[in-house]
Design an enzyme around this catalytic site. Structure first.
Site, short mmCIF file in Angstrom:
data_model
loop_
_atom_site.label_atom_id
_atom_site.label_comp_id
_atom_site.label_asym_id
_atom_site.label_seq_id
_atom_site.Cartn_x
_atom_site.Cartn_y
_atom_site.Cartn_z
CG LEU A 33 -2.02 -1.08 1.16
CD1 LEU A 33 -2.74 -1.16 2.48
CD2 LEU A 33 -3.00 -0.85 0.03
N GLY A 35 3.53 1.97 -1.70
CA GLY A 35 3.95 2.38 -3.04
C GLY A 35 2.82 2.53 -4.04
CG HIS A 36 -0.89 0.76 -5.98
ND1 HIS A 36 -2.25 0.86 -5.87
CD2 HIS A 36 -0.65 0.55 -7.29
CE1 HIS A 36 -2.81 0.67 -7.06
NE2 HIS A 36 -1.86 0.48 -7.93
CE1 TYR A 37 -0.96 4.74 -8.96
CE2 TYR A 37 -3.01 4.29 -7.81
CZ TYR A 37 -2.22 4.19 -8.93
OH TYR A 37 -2.69 3.54 -10.02
CB VAL A 42 -5.85 2.61 -3.43
CG1 VAL A 42 -6.44 3.96 -3.11
CG2 VAL A 42 -5.02 2.68 -4.69
#
Length: 138
Positions: A33, A35-37, A42
């Site tokens: 989570l 690194g996204h974003y 998310v």
């Protein structure tokens, strides 16, 4: 599935002749989570697809018309639509139902949180003999 999956073990909610439902928590401390974003974490959509696939496989353990103790294999994702994001801390429910079993198995999957539907998809499986893990990697 991979040990890198943030899903962990799915909780089986129900299973029956026409489908199954499982649940998991999108853990706020999961590194996927971060690194996204960045700044707006998310759960990546691929994990929603994985949840639906694993729910189908859970159903298939006791209900698939597999010959000789066979397995189901994802053959095609005929539809996949994401409606809203899954945030850290969300409880996620994956509900799959058999739509057609004439040519393999076709499932309708709905993935939701307490805010409503987050994804829907149609997944087609083929039924076949069980595969040995070593055979499938060589």
């Amino acid at each position: 599935m991979s040990a890198a999956s943030p899903l962990g073990d799915l909780e089986l909610i129900r299973t029956g002749a026409l489908g199954a439902a499982t649940a998991f928590d999108a853990r706020a401390d999961d590194p996927v989570l971060d690194g996204h974003y960045p700044g707006f974490p998310v759960l990546p959509g691929v994990f929603l697809i994985e949840a639906a696939d694993r729910t189908v496989r859970q159903w298939a353990r006791t209900h698939a018309p597999a010959p000789d103790g066979g397995d189901v294999e994802l053959a095609a994702m005929e539809r996949c639509r994401f409606h809203r994001p899954v945030f850290p801390g969300d409880r996620v429910l994956s509900d799959v139902s058999v739509v057609d079993s004439a040519a393999g198995l076709l499932f309708k999957a709905v993935v939701a949180t307490n805010r409503g539907k987050v994804a829907d998809m149609r997944l087609r499986y083929r039924v076949g003999p069980a595969h040995d893990q070593e055979e499938s990697t060589s």
